[in-house]
Design an enzyme around this catalytic site. Structure first.
Site, PDB file in Angstrom:
ATOM      1  N   GLU A 270      -1.909  24.289 -12.339  1.00 55.28           N
ATOM      2  CA  GLU A 270      -0.934  23.350 -11.789  1.00 55.28           C
ATOM      3  C   GLU A 270      -1.533  21.964 -11.560  1.00 55.28           C
ATOM      4  O   GLU A 270      -2.607  21.831 -10.958  1.00 55.28           O
ATOM      5  CB  GLU A 270      -0.387  23.903 -10.464  1.00 55.28           C
ATOM      6  CG  GLU A 270       0.518  22.967  -9.693  1.00 55.28           C
ATOM      7  CD  GLU A 270       1.767  22.602 -10.465  1.00 55.28           C
ATOM      8  OE1 GLU A 270       2.154  21.410 -10.432  1.00 55.28           O
ATOM      9  OE2 GLU A 270       2.363  23.493 -11.102  1.00 55.28           O
ATOM     10  N   THR A 319       6.906  21.033 -14.302  1.00 57.53           N
ATOM     11  CA  THR A 319       6.336  22.343 -14.585  1.00 57.53           C
ATOM     12  C   THR A 319       7.256  23.170 -15.472  1.00 57.53           C
ATOM     13  O   THR A 319       6.793  23.847 -16.397  1.00 57.53           O
ATOM     14  CB  THR A 319       6.063  23.096 -13.272  1.00 57.53           C
ATOM     15  OG1 THR A 319       5.096  22.367 -12.511  1.00 57.53           O
ATOM     16  CG2 THR A 319       5.526  24.492 -13.543  1.00 57.53           C
ATOM     17  N   HIS A 436      -1.250  21.466  -5.936  1.00 61.14           N
ATOM     18  CA  HIS A 436       0.043  20.787  -6.102  1.00 61.14           C
ATOM     19  C   HIS A 436       0.165  19.717  -5.026  1.00 61.14           C
ATOM     20  O   HIS A 436      -0.291  19.884  -3.908  1.00 61.14           O
ATOM     21  CB  HIS A 436       1.177  21.819  -5.975  1.00 61.14           C
ATOM     22  CG  HIS A 436       2.515  21.343  -6.444  1.00 61.14           C
ATOM     23  ND1 HIS A 436       3.186  20.301  -5.845  1.00 61.14           N
ATOM     24  CD2 HIS A 436       3.312  21.762  -7.454  1.00 61.14           C
ATOM     25  CE1 HIS A 436       4.338  20.113  -6.468  1.00 61.14           C
ATOM     26  NE2 HIS A 436       4.444  20.987  -7.455  1.00 61.14           N
ATOM     27  N   ASP A 497      -0.336  21.715 -16.768  1.00 60.19           N
ATOM     28  CA  ASP A 497       1.072  21.464 -17.078  1.00 60.19           C
ATOM     29  C   ASP A 497       1.426  19.989 -17.114  1.00 60.19           C
ATOM     30  O   ASP A 497       2.221  19.544 -17.936  1.00 60.19           O
ATOM     31  CB  ASP A 497       1.982  22.207 -16.105  1.00 60.19           C
ATOM     32  CG  ASP A 497       1.766  21.812 -14.647  1.00 60.19           C
ATOM     33  OD1 ASP A 497       0.695  21.250 -14.319  1.00 60.19           O
ATOM     34  OD2 ASP A 497       2.659  22.064 -13.816  1.00 60.19           O
ATOM     35  N   HIS A 498       0.840  19.203 -16.208  1.00 59.62           N
ATOM     36  CA  HIS A 498       1.143  17.769 -16.157  1.00 59.62           C
ATOM     37  C   HIS A 498       0.123  17.079 -15.263  1.00 59.62           C
ATOM     38  O   HIS A 498      -0.763  17.728 -14.698  1.00 59.62           O
ATOM     39  CB  HIS A 498       2.569  17.501 -15.661  1.00 59.62           C
ATOM     40  CG  HIS A 498       2.890  18.153 -14.333  1.00 59.62           C
ATOM     41  ND1 HIS A 498       2.394  17.691 -13.138  1.00 59.62           N
ATOM     42  CD2 HIS A 498       3.653  19.232 -14.027  1.00 59.62           C
ATOM     43  CE1 HIS A 498       2.840  18.440 -12.148  1.00 59.62           C
ATOM     44  NE2 HIS A 498       3.599  19.398 -12.655  1.00 59.62           N
TER      45      HIS A 498
END
Length: 722
Positions: A270, A319, A436, A497-498
């Site tokens: 994440e 996500t 996160h 994911d990013h």
């Protein structure tokens, strides 16, 4: 003496029911009370800070008041009371239906769900096992009281209509309260309806209430249905021709099938940027610290194929867009989340279904958040995931939770009793959450031997700490895989994911990852969009770092070819990362692109030399032609993907040998999942390929590290029994 006789206070209370305004006021009050019980007792909505808490407390009042104030414009007595009864029943039914559904699926009702399109009656909602509780009578108490009072003739019909002016005053009060609620909610979460509603429906419920959520969902359902009405098979055939001539690549036969029939374990890192790999920082203790030592070792391992120029291609769906890219080899939507907008009814030909039908793979997603987030409960069924182990499968007491769900170390560990029951080969995806935004964690979870920086920016300081925690969590899981024997039978895919740090926070982040915060430009931020992508294939010795420019769109065909599955018959926009003849561009969701020579960070942005990072002030003729052709390719690729998804074109095509996914086949409740896994192992008996069966029923959980604060304290134990 009548039970309704008594002192003056009781008589005054009962007399209030004899006026139209008084009756409606009591109903609104009851709806608010029941909403509060549901919000905090069933839905477990958690306000982040006092502002969100206040919004949750007041949000049912304004909308409910508006609905009932409209009834005051009805002059005819019988019609007013009939309308009041119908609306009260509807309000109670809407609330209670959501309560039952949430208990079963940890999700809120949608229009598609209610009409059967998403499966309230198709996706395992068994009315024979509806989770009704003894105290549920409280959700109907207002209706019961009103009916009893009517029968006892303690409520008399008010024959006097409320004047239009007075009715308008009450309506205006409701509108004003709802308007204030909406403004404050949108101020707290920008573009609440336009953006947040398409990523997580709990935002709408938390800020505006169940009624506004249903209206919002109705609006987006209408848009989706309108957009899909004119879809045709011919449109799909055009896309298939485009893919056959421009996107499909024959596999590299040196790599094709080298992981045939192995378990596939995907670890979703994440918010993890490539910049964290091999990063060393000088901590507040004055010492140098490696942020992710274990992931660095995997990245450089000779069993791992690592990509240094792997770009995330997500849009607003973040996500969920990354998941969609990896599972379907199509882009997310230009706005919002495809999972949230279309996931309940979309036709997918996704990885879990393809692997199951081709090589008999079982499948699961392990996630520490609630199943409702990004509409995963419905979307995964459409994709053909057999199991979804969400937050409801784990001990989600406060000590085990990060702000976004079960802490990563606990998520990996507590999944073992589930993982070891799955038939091999399996395809399992782990969605981590601790790393996160806002990158905070309990002190007990911090590594005492690791010190982060003092950048003056809490997000940046915390980011290094949570990334380090994630690194440790992955290491513990790897250690378990090796001890249990699963490692040698699997391939492990690790991907980011990013981005984790963005916007104005990049200025504080830049100096630690090799950039100048004062001169940071769009090229730099685009390069920071790179995330790790690693395929660890135990037993291989030719692993190395690959500098090819690739994106998340390319993952699916790459993995399929490694597993020995030909992708030619499927509708996929990505290209095998190991194949020759790749198109030399990575399309960004915003219309920009990255190539080995020229980068344009956004659709109408400036151009940069990809290798030097210098801005190209004026393109020469050759560059102009190259850019023109690349922009055309990017534009067509994005439009083709959007057309496929917006119009749900895959419903017109079923590949040979592939059976369309039936979401009715899947039930993700804890009870149903436990029963299914147990039955599979018992029915197969000696033929069972689960790790638990291979170990003669002995759990491998003792193989897992206990170097986890909650485990050491004895606070944590997996909910699911083996």
């Amino acid at each position: 003496m009548s039970i309704f006789s008594g002192d003056n206070k009781l008589k005054k209370l009962l007399s209030a029911f004899n006026t139209r305004v008084g009756l409606l006021s009591f109903i609104v009050f009851f709806v608010w009370v029941k909403s509060m019980i549901a919000y905090f007792g069933v839905f477990n909505l958690r306000g982040v800070g006092p502002a969100e808490l206040v919004l949750m407390i007041i949000n049912p009042i304004g909308f409910t008041a508006i609905c009932f104030a409209v009834l005051l414009f009805i002059r005819r007595t019988s019609l007013f009371y009939l309308a009041t009864l119908v609306l009260t029943i509807a309000a109670n039914f809407l609330l209670y239906l959501n309560i039952l559904y949430y208990r079963e699926f940890t999700d809120f009702i949608t229009i598609d769900t209610m009409t059967g399109g998403a499966g309230m009656f198709q996706h395992g909602f068994d009315f024979g096992s509806v989770p009704v509780h003894l105290m549920d009578w409280v959700y109907w108490i207002d209706l019961v009281v009103i009916i009893v009072l009517l029968i006892a003739k303690k409520i008399k019909f008010d024959q006097r209509p409320v004047g239009a002016k007075r009715a308008f005053t009450y309506l205006s009060m409701g509108l004003a309260l709802f308007g204030l609620d909406f403004w404050f909610g949108d101020f707290n979460k920008h573009q609440l309806i336009l953006r947040k509603a398409q990523s997580d429906k709990t935002y709408i419920v938390r800020y505006l209430g169940l009624g506004p959520w249903m209206l919002t969902d109705s609006y987006y359902t209408h848009l989706a249905n309108t957009q899909r009405k004119d879809a045709s098979k011919e449109s799909l055939q055009e896309i298939q021709k485009y893919i056959a001539s421009n996107r499909y690549l024959a596999p590299n036969m040196k790599m094709y099938g080298i992981a045939k029939n192995r378990n596939v374990i995907e670890i979703h890192l994440e918010s993890f940027q490539q910049a964290l790999i091999d990063l060393k920082i000088k901590g507040t203790d004055g010492k140098e610290h490696v942020v992710t030592p274990f992931l660095n070792s995997i990245y450089h391992s000779n069993s791992t194929y690592s990509f240094s120029n792997f770009f995330n291609q997500v849009g607003q769906g973040k996500t969920s867009d990354a998941e969609n890219l990896l599972e379907t080899s199509t882009f997310g939507l230009p706005a919002g989340s495809l999972f949230a907008k279309y996931g309940s009814t979309q036709t997918f030909q996704a990885m879990p279904a393809i692997l199951n039908q081709t090589d008999g793979y079982s499948s699961a997603v392990v996630h520490g958040n609630v199943g409702a987030f990004y509409n995963r409960l419905n979307t995964y069924k459409q994709m053909g995931y057999q199991n979804f182990f969400d937050q409801s499968f784990f001990d989600n007491s406060a000590s085990n939770m990060s702000p976004w769900g079960i802490k990563d170390k606990l998520l990996f560990r507590d999944s073992v009793p589930l993982l070891e029951q799955m038939q091999q080969p399996f395809y399992v995806k782990y969605l981590t959450v601790t790393n996160h935004l806002t990158y905070t964690m309990d002190d007990e979870d911090k590594d005492p031997n690791f010190a982060t920086v003092d950048s003056g920016n809490k997000l940046v300081d915390g980011y290094f700490e949570t990334a380090h925690y994630l690194d440790q969590a992955v290491q513990q899981f790897y250690d378990y895989l090796k001890k249990s024997g699963l490692y040698d039978k699997s391939i492990i895919v690790l991907y980011g994911d990013h981005y984790g740090i963005s916007g104005s926070d990049n200025k504080a982040f830049a100096p630690y990852v090799g950039y100048n915060g004062d001169t940071l430009n769009s090229y730099d931020t685009t390069m920071l969009q790179r995330t790790p992508f690693m395929v660890d294939i135990p037993g291989q010795t030719s692993g190395h770092i690959i500098n090819t420019y690739v994106g998340q769109l390319d993952v699916m065909p790459t993995l399929e070819h490694l597993l020995g599955i030909d992708t030619k018959k499927y509708v996929q926009f990505g290209q095998d990362m190991f194949a020759s003849g790749r198109q030399d561009f990575v399309a960004l969701r915003n219309g920009g692109f990255v190539t080995p020579t020229i980068t344009q960070p956004s659709l109408n942005g400036s151009f940069y030399d990809t290798q030097t990072g210098l801005q190209i002030e004026k393109l020469n003729a050759q560059q102009e032609q190259y850019v023109k052709e690349t922009k055309q390719k990017v534009s067509y690729l994005l439009k083709a993907s959007d057309k496929l998804n917006n119009q749900n074109l895959l419903r017109f095509y079923t590949p040979e040998g592939f059976k369309a996914v039936d979401p009715k086949d899947y039930n993700y409740t804890v009870k149903a999942t436990e029963k299914k896994l147990k039955k599979e192992n018992e029915d197969l008996a000696a033929r069972s390929n689960s790790l638990l069966s291979q170990n003669q029923g002995k759990s491998t959980l003792p193989d897992y590290s206990v170097d986890i604060p909650e485990v050491q304290k004895g606070q944590d134990s997996p909910k699911v029994k083996d």
